[in-house]
Design a protein around this motif. Structure first.
Motif, PDB file in Angstrom:
ATOM      1  N   ALA A   1       0.829  -1.209   0.000  1.00 58.74           N
ATOM      2  CA  ALA A   1       0.000   0.000   0.000  1.00 58.74           C
ATOM      3  C   ALA A   1       0.862   1.257   0.000  1.00 58.74           C
ATOM      4  N   MET A   2       1.979   1.197   0.697  1.00 60.60           N
ATOM      5  CA  MET A   2       2.893   2.337   0.757  1.00 60.60           C
ATOM      6  C   MET A   2       3.389   2.663  -0.657  1.00 60.60           C
ATOM      7  N   GLY A   3       3.693   1.643  -1.459  1.00 57.05           N
ATOM      8  CA  GLY A   3       4.205   1.862  -2.811  1.00 57.05           C
ATOM      9  C   GLY A   3       3.125   2.064  -3.859  1.00 57.05           C
ATOM     10  N   ALA A   4       2.022   1.344  -3.742  1.00 58.81           N
ATOM     11  CA  ALA A   4       0.981   1.396  -4.776  1.00 58.81           C
ATOM     12  C   ALA A   4       0.079   2.616  -4.652  1.00 58.81           C
TER      13      ALA A   4
ATOM     14  N   ASN B   1       0.494   5.147  -1.881  1.00 57.07           N
ATOM     15  CA  ASN B   1       1.004   6.136  -0.929  1.00 57.07           C
ATOM     16  C   ASN B   1       0.099   6.247   0.296  1.00 57.07           C
ATOM     17  N   SER B   2      -0.241   5.099   0.850  1.00 55.65           N
ATOM     18  CA  SER B   2      -1.124   5.128   2.014  1.00 55.65           C
ATOM     19  C   SER B   2      -0.643   4.163   3.089  1.00 55.65           C
ATOM     20  N   LYS B   3      -1.086   4.443   4.298  1.00 51.99           N
ATOM     21  CA  LYS B   3      -0.766   3.608   5.451  1.00 51.99           C
ATOM     22  C   LYS B   3      -1.927   2.645   5.666  1.00 51.99           C
ATOM     23  N   VAL B   4      -1.647   1.369   5.478  1.00 51.29           N
ATOM     24  CA  VAL B   4      -2.666   0.336   5.611  1.00 51.29           C
ATOM     25  C   VAL B   4      -2.189  -0.678   6.645  1.00 51.29           C
ATOM     26  N   GLU B   5      -3.107  -1.136   7.461  1.00 57.57           N
ATOM     27  CA  GLU B   5      -2.804  -2.140   8.484  1.00 57.57           C
ATOM     28  C   GLU B   5      -2.195  -3.390   7.853  1.00 57.57           C
ATOM     29  N   ILE B   6      -1.606  -4.218   8.667  1.00 60.62           N
ATOM     30  CA  ILE B   6      -0.924  -5.419   8.187  1.00 60.62           C
ATOM     31  C   ILE B   6      -1.471  -6.666   8.858  1.00 60.62           C
TER      32      ILE B   6
ATOM     33  N   PHE C   1       2.806  -6.952   5.225  1.00 67.73           N
ATOM     34  CA  PHE C   1       1.755  -6.791   4.217  1.00 67.73           C
ATOM     35  C   PHE C   1       0.369  -7.031   4.793  1.00 67.73           C
ATOM     36  N   PHE C   2      -0.608  -6.404   4.146  1.00 66.72           N
ATOM     37  CA  PHE C   2      -2.022  -6.621   4.441  1.00 66.72           C
ATOM     38  C   PHE C   2      -2.425  -7.943   3.794  1.00 66.72           C
TER      39      PHE C   2
END
Length: 186
Positions: free
Chosen positions: A129-132, A134-139, A154-155
């Protein structure tokens, strides 16, 4: 004119120091000590404020739940056991405001020997999510990959595993994630 050898005798032990020289020396020493004290104090304040700012940035930007990273999983176990292992509060360690749990005292010791190696990348947020986006997503702590000695998380749900998407375009996504994280976490 003072001849060679005479100057040393003027200030040698047992010879009085002229009062103007004595006053200058005393004033110089007093000012020097005052400046040295202020310099040491200023350096201390600078270091303390820098450490505080770093801690504040980490607690604001890292993926934490009540100050706890990786949902309580042991960051060292990913490297030593190649799997996600739940840590214990008994072996907790806090690094600049971020608390990690470890499965053993040995893992905690390894962590302190090389914190940069064991801390997850991107503050523990989903690397994909950080690369695709630009967001902060839980893992999902059990979904991870170690690349070049760095831990990426990874999520993952039953219908969406971002690790497989990451693997399909890793170089591009990693570059984008690195750039985004650097802009967010300065």
């Amino acid at each position: 004119m003072i001849w060679p050898g005479k100057v040393e005798k003027l200030f040698a032990p047992g010879h009085p120091i002229p009062s103007s020289t004595h006053t200058f020396a005393a004033t110089f020493n007093k000012n020097y000590l005052h400046m040295k004290s202020w310099l040491i104090f200023s350096i201390f304040i600078l270091l303390a404020s820098s450490a505080f700012a770093q801690t504040a940035a980490r607690t604001k930007q890292f993926n934490l739940s009540g100050g706890l990273a990786i949902q309580g999983y042991d960051p060292v176990a990913y490297f030593t056991q190649n799997k996600a292992v739940k840590g214990s509060a008994q072996y907790a360690a806090t690094l600049e405001g971020v608390t990690y749990y470890f499965a053993s005292a040995a893992n905690k010791d390894l962590f302190y020997k090389n914190t940069q190696k064991y801390e997850p990348q991107y503050g523990g947020w989903c690397a994909y999510a950080m690369g695709a986006t630009n967001s902060k997503v839980e893992i999902d702590p059990a979904t991870f990959k170690i690349v070049d000695g760095k831990l990426y998380l990874f999520f993952h749900t039953w219908y969406n595993n971002t690790l497989t998407k990451w693997n399909a375009d890793e170089a591009n996504l990693k570059s984008k994630a690195d750039n985004y994280w650097e802009s967010v976490f300065k």
